[in-house]
Design a protein around this motif. Structure first.
Motif, mmCIF file in Angstrom:
data_model
loop_
_atom_site.group_PDB
_atom_site.id
_atom_site.type_symbol
_atom_site.label_atom_id
_atom_site.label_comp_id
_atom_site.label_asym_id
_atom_site.label_seq_id
_atom_site.Cartn_x
_atom_site.Cartn_y
_atom_site.Cartn_z
ATOM 1 N N ALA A 105 0.847 -1.205 0.000
ATOM 2 C CA ALA A 105 0.000 0.000 0.000
ATOM 3 C C ALA A 105 0.877 1.248 0.000
ATOM 4 C CB ALA A 105 -0.946 -0.022 1.200
ATOM 5 N N PRO A 106 1.541 1.537 -1.124
ATOM 6 C CA PRO A 106 2.443 2.694 -1.144
ATOM 7 C C PRO A 106 1.732 4.020 -0.887
ATOM 8 C CG PRO A 106 2.124 1.837 -3.362
ATOM 9 C CD PRO A 106 1.476 0.866 -2.410
ATOM 10 N N GLU A 107 0.433 4.072 -1.152
ATOM 11 C CA GLU A 107 -0.333 5.301 -0.923
ATOM 12 C C GLU A 107 -0.836 5.410 0.514
ATOM 13 O OE1 GLU A 107 -3.374 2.181 -1.803
ATOM 14 O OE2 GLU A 107 -1.335 2.600 -2.408
ATOM 15 N N GLY A 108 -0.599 4.385 1.305
ATOM 16 C CA GLY A 108 -1.060 4.367 2.687
ATOM 17 C C GLY A 108 -2.213 3.406 2.867
ATOM 18 N N ALA A 109 -2.549 3.147 4.115
ATOM 19 C CA ALA A 109 -3.595 2.177 4.448
ATOM 20 C C ALA A 109 -4.969 2.683 4.022
ATOM 21 C CB ALA A 109 -3.584 1.901 5.941
ATOM 22 N N SER A 110 -5.732 1.826 3.358
ATOM 23 C CA SER A 110 -7.117 2.149 3.021
ATOM 24 C C SER A 110 -8.085 1.530 4.019
ATOM 25 C CB SER A 110 -7.455 1.677 1.604
ATOM 26 O OG SER A 110 -7.301 0.276 1.511
ATOM 27 N N VAL A 111 -7.635 0.524 4.766
ATOM 28 C CA VAL A 111 -8.416 -0.131 5.811
ATOM 29 C C VAL A 111 -7.482 -0.333 6.993
ATOM 30 C CG1 VAL A 111 -9.734 -2.194 6.457
ATOM 31 C CG2 VAL A 111 -9.857 -1.323 4.113
ATOM 32 N N GLN A 112 -7.958 -0.011 8.192
ATOM 33 C CA GLN A 112 -7.153 -0.186 9.402
ATOM 34 C C GLN A 112 -7.985 -0.876 10.472
ATOM 35 O OE1 GLN A 112 -6.252 4.011 10.035
ATOM 36 N NE2 GLN A 112 -4.124 3.617 9.475
ATOM 37 N N ILE A 113 -7.303 -1.526 11.401
ATOM 38 C CA ILE A 113 -7.937 -2.094 12.585
ATOM 39 C C ILE A 113 -7.724 -1.075 13.694
ATOM 40 C CG2 ILE A 113 -8.013 -4.044 14.186
ATOM 41 C CD1 ILE A 113 -6.497 -5.650 11.959
ATOM 42 N N VAL A 114 -8.815 -0.651 14.341
ATOM 43 C CA VAL A 114 -8.695 0.356 15.394
ATOM 44 C C VAL A 114 -9.387 -0.119 16.660
ATOM 45 C CG1 VAL A 114 -8.522 2.288 13.784
ATOM 46 C CG2 VAL A 114 -10.752 1.620 14.650
ATOM 47 N N ASP A 115 -8.920 0.372 17.791
ATOM 48 C CA ASP A 115 -9.549 0.133 19.078
ATOM 49 C C ASP A 115 -10.819 0.970 19.119
ATOM 50 O OD1 ASP A 115 -10.238 0.773 21.906
ATOM 51 O OD2 ASP A 115 -8.469 -0.457 22.339
ATOM 52 N N ARG A 116 -11.952 0.333 19.325
ATOM 53 C CA ARG A 116 -13.243 1.019 19.310
ATOM 54 C C ARG A 116 -13.315 2.125 20.367
ATOM 55 N NH1 ARG A 116 -18.565 -1.090 17.611
ATOM 56 N NH2 ARG A 116 -17.480 -3.003 17.178
ATOM 57 N N GLU A 117 -12.704 1.901 21.536
ATOM 58 C CA GLU A 117 -12.785 2.879 22.627
ATOM 59 C C GLU A 117 -11.826 4.047 22.450
ATOM 60 O OE1 GLU A 117 -12.546 1.025 26.464
ATOM 61 O OE2 GLU A 117 -14.002 -0.514 25.911
ATOM 62 N N THR A 118 -10.590 3.756 22.039
ATOM 63 C CA THR A 118 -9.583 4.820 21.959
ATOM 64 C C THR A 118 -9.428 5.399 20.560
ATOM 65 O OG1 THR A 118 -7.743 3.326 21.446
ATOM 66 C CG2 THR A 118 -8.258 3.701 23.798
ATOM 67 N N GLY A 119 -9.853 4.644 19.543
ATOM 68 C CA GLY A 119 -9.665 5.089 18.170
ATOM 69 C C GLY A 119 -8.253 4.881 17.657
ATOM 70 N N LYS A 120 -7.385 4.295 18.475
ATOM 71 C CA LYS A 120 -5.996 4.075 18.074
ATOM 72 C C LYS A 120 -5.892 2.882 17.128
ATOM 73 C CE LYS A 120 -3.805 6.035 22.139
ATOM 74 N NZ LYS A 120 -2.902 5.783 23.265
#
Length: 175
Positions: A105-120
Motif C-alpha cells: 500500500a504505497p499510498e497508505g492504508a485504506s483499511v485499518q484495525i482500530v480500538d473502538r474505545e480509543t480510536g488508536k
C-alpha cells in the motif's frame, strides 16, 4: 483468457491475495465478515461474473465455511452466512490486511484495525492461546512434525528446525 488482477486495488486483503493464491473465495469471505449475505450484494461488491460467484459460493458452502439459507420462497432466494468454520478464518484475513498494509500500500492504508474505545490503530499479533505470549518464530518457537506427519514432512521440518537454530536465523525479526 487473462485473469483479473487485484494488484492495484485499495483493499490490502485483495493485494495480498494477488501474491498468495486464489482470491475470489477469500474476498467473498472478507465481504461476509463485512455483513454481505446475498448473491446480488456479493456480485455488486466484487464485480464478479455470476457463474464464477456461483461456483465459489457453492465451494464455500461445500467446504463448510458458509451456510446457504433460503430467505424467500417466491421467488426462491438465498443468503450465505458464515459458519463457525468460516468465522475461524477471521484471523487470517486480519493478518492479510496487516501484511498488505505494510507491504503493498504505497499510498497508505485504506483499511485499518482500530480500538473502538480509543480510536488508536492496532496491529494484529499471533500469540500462544495458552500463555498469551507472542509467537517468536526462530527464537523461542519452532514448527515440528505432528503425530500424523509422514517421513517427507518430518524431514522437511527437521531441516527447517536446524536452519532456524542457526545464528543467521536469530537475526530474523519475530513474526
Amino acid at each position: 483468457m487473462q485473469r483479473k488482477t487485484f494488484r492495484n486495488l485499495q483493499c490490502p486483503i485483495a493485494r495480498s491475495l494477488e501474491r498468495v493464491g486464489e482470491w475470489w473465495s477469500i474476498l467473498i469471505l472478507r465481504d461476509a465478515f463485512y455483513g454481505t449475505k446475498r448473491f446480488d450484494e456479493f456480485q455488486r461488491n466484487l464485480d464478479i461474473a455470476p457463474n464464477m460467484l456461483t461456483r465459489r459460493l457453492n465451494g464455500l458452502v461445500e467446504e463448510g465455511l458458509l451456510e446457504k439459507r433460503q430467505y424467500s420462497e417466491r421467488p426462491p432466494r438465498y443468503e450465505y452466512v458464515l459458519t463457525d468454520c468460516g468465522r475461524d478464518f477471521r484471523p487470517v484475513l486480519l493478518a492479510l490486511l496487516a501484511w498488505g498494509n505494510r507491504n503493498f500500500a504505497p499510498e497508505g492504508a485504506s483499511v485499518q484495525i482500530v480500538d473502538r474505545e480509543t480510536g488508536k490503530v492496532v496491529e494484529p499479533l499471533l500469540v500462544d492461546a495458552a500463555t498469551g505470549e507472542p509467537l517468536q518464530m526462530g527464537k523461542r518457537h519452532v514448527m515440528r512434525a505432528g503425530p500424523a506427519a509422514d517421513d517427507r514432512t518430518r524431514d522437511r521440518l527437521s531441516s527447517a528446525a536446524s536452519h532456524m537454530a542457526s545464528p543467521a536465523a536469530a537475526k530474523v525479526p519475530a513474526a
